[in-house]
Scaffold this motif. Structure first.
Motif, PDB file in Angstrom:
ATOM      1  N   GLU A  57      -5.148   4.364  79.581  1.00 24.23           N
ATOM      2  CA  GLU A  57      -4.812   5.249  78.457  1.00 24.23           C
ATOM      3  C   GLU A  57      -4.517   6.685  78.934  1.00 24.23           C
TER       4      GLU A  57
ATOM      5  N   GLY B 214       0.160   8.704  81.636  1.00 25.12           N
ATOM      6  CA  GLY B 214       1.456   9.384  81.750  1.00 25.12           C
ATOM      7  C   GLY B 214       2.625   8.421  81.885  1.00 25.12           C
ATOM      8  N   LYS B 215       2.462   7.197  81.397  1.00 23.11           N
ATOM      9  CA  LYS B 215       3.525   6.182  81.541  1.00 23.11           C
ATOM     10  C   LYS B 215       4.823   6.634  80.865  1.00 23.11           C
ATOM     11  N   SER B 216       4.708   7.133  79.653  1.00 21.88           N
ATOM     12  CA  SER B 216       5.924   7.541  78.920  1.00 21.88           C
ATOM     13  C   SER B 216       6.669   8.638  79.675  1.00 21.88           C
ATOM     14  N   THR B 217       5.909   9.563  80.243  1.00 22.52           N
ATOM     15  CA  THR B 217       6.496  10.682  80.988  1.00 22.52           C
ATOM     16  C   THR B 217       7.265  10.158  82.201  1.00 22.52           C
TER      17      THR B 217
ATOM     18  N   ARG C 208       2.809  -7.105  68.398  1.00 20.93           N
ATOM     19  CA  ARG C 208       2.208  -5.828  68.808  1.00 20.93           C
ATOM     20  C   ARG C 208       1.463  -5.172  67.637  1.00 20.93           C
TER      21      ARG C 208
ATOM     22  N   ARG D  68       4.051  -1.372  80.752  1.00 23.97           N
ATOM     23  CA  ARG D  68       3.022  -2.423  80.819  1.00 23.97           C
ATOM     24  C   ARG D  68       3.645  -3.814  80.934  1.00 23.97           C
TER      25      ARG D  68
ATOM     26  N   THR E  31      -2.708  -7.395  81.203  1.00 26.98           N
ATOM     27  CA  THR E  31      -3.527  -8.493  80.670  1.00 26.98           C
ATOM     28  C   THR E  31      -4.740  -8.732  81.576  1.00 26.98           C
TER      29      THR E  31
ATOM     30  N   TYR F 274      -7.030  -5.459  81.054  1.00 27.67           N
ATOM     31  CA  TYR F 274      -7.677  -5.256  79.740  1.00 27.67           C
ATOM     32  C   TYR F 274      -8.452  -6.492  79.284  1.00 27.67           C
ATOM     33  N   GLN F 275      -7.763  -7.665  79.287  1.00 30.21           N
ATOM     34  CA  GLN F 275      -8.454  -8.864  78.785  1.00 30.21           C
ATOM     35  C   GLN F 275      -9.409  -9.431  79.855  1.00 30.21           C
TER      36      GLN F 275
ATOM     37  N   ARG G  81      -3.455  13.206  70.818  1.00 34.85           N
ATOM     38  CA  ARG G  81      -2.555  12.512  69.871  1.00 34.85           C
ATOM     39  C   ARG G  81      -3.263  12.270  68.550  1.00 34.85           C
TER      40      ARG G  81
ATOM     41  N   GLN H 230      -2.179  14.428  89.524  1.00 29.10           N
ATOM     42  CA  GLN H 230      -1.310  15.510  90.013  1.00 29.10           C
ATOM     43  C   GLN H 230      -0.518  16.103  88.835  1.00 29.10           C
TER      44      GLN H 230
HETATM   45  N1  Z5A Z   1      -2.592  -4.127  76.280  1.00 27.06           N
HETATM   46  C1  Z5A Z   1      -3.504  -5.130  76.597  1.00 27.06           C
HETATM   47  O1  Z5A Z   1      -4.676  -5.041  76.255  1.00 27.06           O
HETATM   48  N2  Z5A Z   1      -3.064  -6.226  77.287  1.00 27.06           N
HETATM   49  C2  Z5A Z   1      -1.782  -6.383  77.671  1.00 27.06           C
HETATM   50  O2  Z5A Z   1      -1.437  -7.400  78.279  1.00 27.06           O
HETATM   51  C3  Z5A Z   1      -0.854  -5.332  77.335  1.00 27.06           C
HETATM   52  C4  Z5A Z   1      -1.307  -4.217  76.649  1.00 27.06           C
HETATM   53  C5  Z5A Z   1       0.589  -5.477  77.741  1.00 27.06           C
HETATM   54  C6  Z5A Z   1      -0.868  -0.564  73.959  1.00 27.06           C
HETATM   55  O3  Z5A Z   1      -0.328  -0.031  75.104  1.00 27.06           O
HETATM   56  C7  Z5A Z   1      -2.199  -1.198  74.242  1.00 27.06           C
HETATM   57  O4  Z5A Z   1      -2.048  -2.586  74.574  1.00 27.06           O
HETATM   58  C8  Z5A Z   1      -2.885  -0.581  75.417  1.00 27.06           C
HETATM   59  C9  Z5A Z   1      -3.349  -1.740  76.283  1.00 27.06           C
HETATM   60  C10 Z5A Z   1      -3.059  -2.959  75.493  1.00 27.06           C
HETATM   61  N3  Z5A Z   1      -3.974   0.148  74.902  1.00 27.06           N
HETATM   62  N4  Z5A Z   1      -4.590   1.032  75.468  1.00 27.06           N
HETATM   63  N5  Z5A Z   1      -5.237   1.849  75.794  1.00 27.06           N
HETATM   64  P1  Z5A Z   1       0.464   1.345  75.135  1.00 27.06           P
HETATM   65  O5  Z5A Z   1       0.965   1.468  76.530  1.00 27.06           O
HETATM   66  O6  Z5A Z   1       1.434   1.415  74.049  1.00 27.06           O
HETATM   67  O7  Z5A Z   1      -0.667   2.447  74.823  1.00 27.06           O
HETATM   68  P2  Z5A Z   1      -1.359   3.496  75.716  1.00 27.06           P
HETATM   69  O8  Z5A Z   1      -1.914   3.028  76.994  1.00 27.06           O
HETATM   70  O9  Z5A Z   1      -2.323   4.036  74.741  1.00 27.06           O
HETATM   71  O10 Z5A Z   1      -0.203   4.478  76.146  1.00 27.06           O
HETATM   72  P3  Z5A Z   1      -0.320   6.003  76.166  1.00 27.06           P
HETATM   73  O11 Z5A Z   1      -1.682   6.489  75.881  1.00 27.06           O
HETATM   74  O12 Z5A Z   1       0.788   6.474  75.301  1.00 27.06           O
HETATM   75  O13 Z5A Z   1      -0.207   6.372  77.600  1.00 27.06           O
HETATM   76  P4  Z5A Z   1       0.904   6.976  78.445  1.00 27.06           P
HETATM   77  O14 Z5A Z   1       2.285   6.583  77.988  1.00 27.06           O
HETATM   78  O15 Z5A Z   1       0.488   6.532  79.783  1.00 27.06           O
HETATM   79  O16 Z5A Z   1       0.747   8.559  78.294  1.00 27.06           O
HETATM   80  P5  Z5A Z   1       1.849   9.690  77.980  1.00 27.06           P
HETATM   81  O17 Z5A Z   1       2.173   9.654  76.495  1.00 27.06           O
HETATM   82  O18 Z5A Z   1       2.969   9.698  78.939  1.00 27.06           O
HETATM   83  O19 Z5A Z   1       0.973  10.959  78.309  1.00 27.06           O
HETATM   84  C11 Z5A Z   1      -0.180  11.270  77.552  1.00 27.06           C
HETATM   85  C12 Z5A Z   1      -0.327  12.817  77.482  1.00 27.06           C
HETATM   86  O20 Z5A Z   1      -0.598  13.336  78.784  1.00 27.06           O
HETATM   87  C13 Z5A Z   1       0.936  13.524  77.001  1.00 27.06           C
HETATM   88  O21 Z5A Z   1       0.551  14.613  76.224  1.00 27.06           O
HETATM   89  C14 Z5A Z   1       1.593  14.024  78.287  1.00 27.06           C
HETATM   90  O22 Z5A Z   1       2.371  15.181  78.119  1.00 27.06           O
HETATM   91  C15 Z5A Z   1       0.381  14.295  79.162  1.00 27.06           C
HETATM   92  N6  Z5A Z   1       0.648  14.100  80.608  1.00 27.06           N
HETATM   93  C16 Z5A Z   1       1.405  13.130  81.178  1.00 27.06           C
HETATM   94  N7  Z5A Z   1       1.416  13.252  82.519  1.00 27.06           N
HETATM   95  C17 Z5A Z   1       0.656  14.341  82.805  1.00 27.06           C
HETATM   96  C18 Z5A Z   1       0.263  14.994  84.031  1.00 27.06           C
HETATM   97  N8  Z5A Z   1       0.656  14.539  85.216  1.00 27.06           N
HETATM   98  N9  Z5A Z   1      -0.545  16.052  83.932  1.00 27.06           N
HETATM   99  C19 Z5A Z   1      -0.983  16.517  82.738  1.00 27.06           C
HETATM  100  N10 Z5A Z   1      -0.646  15.957  81.544  1.00 27.06           N
HETATM  101  C20 Z5A Z   1       0.157  14.878  81.575  1.00 27.06           C
END
Ligand code: Z5A
Length: 224
Positions: free
Chosen positions: A13, A16-19, A51, A97, A102, A105-106, A150, A189
């Motif tokens: 969680e 930074g995947k989206s980034t 989903r 992902r 899987t 998490y699972q 968020r 980083q």
């Molecule tokens: N799941 C499962 O259980 N089994 C499976 O087989 C699969 C999935 C495929 C949905 O996934 C859920 O499904 C997931 C696992 C489960 N649940 N959880 N936890 P998801 O990918 O849609 O949800 P998520 O993991 O919650 O994604 P996320 O939180 O959106 O994470 P992210 O995309 O990695 O984060 P981000 O939006 O890019 O960044 C988050 C914040 O950090 C944002 O404000 C950025 O600006 C900031 N950020 C990013 N990089 C940096 C760095 N380097 N420094 C500082 N700040 C940063």
């Protein structure tokens, strides 16, 4: 010969995947390479419905096995309807992902039997795997702090530190066991440093694919 690269992005969680996906998309666009981005669970209309079922908060407890079966059901549809046809048409696929989640998490988080997961994974994917998996490794507390910024939390985001730490350890074990497919990236980083590390890994993977294609052409060993 047409075959795109299949790149998956994994991590806890807020890692930074989206980034990172935005940076890869920019790179592939600049290189003039056809690509799509997709996600799991999800990626096709049917799998996106699964989903919503999986992520929505609800009063009823969701059994870990139910969760596992639905993740795999969504994946069968996604791979057969979108991922494989795109790759065969020479389109690179970037997936937020995939099956490592899987196991993490699972298997790690919910503690389901790993042999059961392996069996289902084989049934679902028949040995199909990514060319490159970028694991954004991050201290769970930092990830939770980033994610806290968020809005409303989904069903998975309600979990606590211990759950996500088991998830993180499982990701790391898998990546360390098969280093040729994974790149572990230190996601603590700065955004720019993470982006540079990711771009380097994707460029290397593209170059490797190109040299393998040249060897295949030279040997007359070219498959669709
Ligand atoms: N799941 C499962 O259980 N089994 C499976 O087989 C699969 C999935 C495929 C949905 O996934 C859920 O499904 C997931 C696992 C489960 N649940 N959880 N936890 P998801 O990918 O849609 O949800 P998520 O993991 O919650 O994604 P996320 O939180 O959106 O994470 P992210 O995309 O990695 O984060 P981000 O939006 O890019 O960044 C988050 C914040 O950090 C944002 O404000 C950025 O600006 C900031 N950020 C990013 N990089 C940096 C760095 N380097 N420094 C500082 N700040 C940063």
């Amino acid at each position: 010969m047409k075959h795109g690269l299949f790149i998956t992005i994994e991590g806890v969680e807020g890692a930074g995947k989206s980034t990172v996906i935005a940076a890869i998309t920019e790179l592939l666009t600049d290189l003039g390479l056809q690509h799509i981005t997709t996600r799991e669970p999800g990626g096709t209309p049917f799998s996106e419905e699964i989903r919503a079922i999986l992520l929505n908060n609800r009063d009823e407890t969701v059994e870990p096995l139910t969760e596992l079966l639905l993740m795999n059901a969504a994946r069968v549809q996604h791979v057969k309807q979108l991922i494989k046809p795109s790759l065969h048409n020479g389109i690179h696929v970037i997936c937020d992902r995939f099956n490592d989640s899987t196991f993490a998490y699972q298997g790690g988080g919910r503690e389901l039997d790993m042999h059961l997961l392996e069996t289902l994974d084989q049934l679902t994917l028949e040995g199909f795997k990514p060319d490159l998996t970028l694991l954004l490794d991050l201290d769970v507390n930092i990830g939770l702090q980033r994610a806290a910024k968020r809005g409303e939390k989904d069903r998975f985001e309600q979990e606590k530190y211990d759950f996500f730490n088991k998830v993180r350890q499982c990701f790391l074990q898998r990546a360390q066991a098969v280093p040729e497919r994974y790149q572990i990236i230190d996601a603590s980083q700065s955004e720019n440093q993470v982006k540079q590390a990711v771009i380097h890994a994707v460029r290397e993977c593209l170059a490797k694919k190109r040299s393998m294609q040249v060897i295949a052409i030279e040997r007359g060993n070219v498959h669709e």
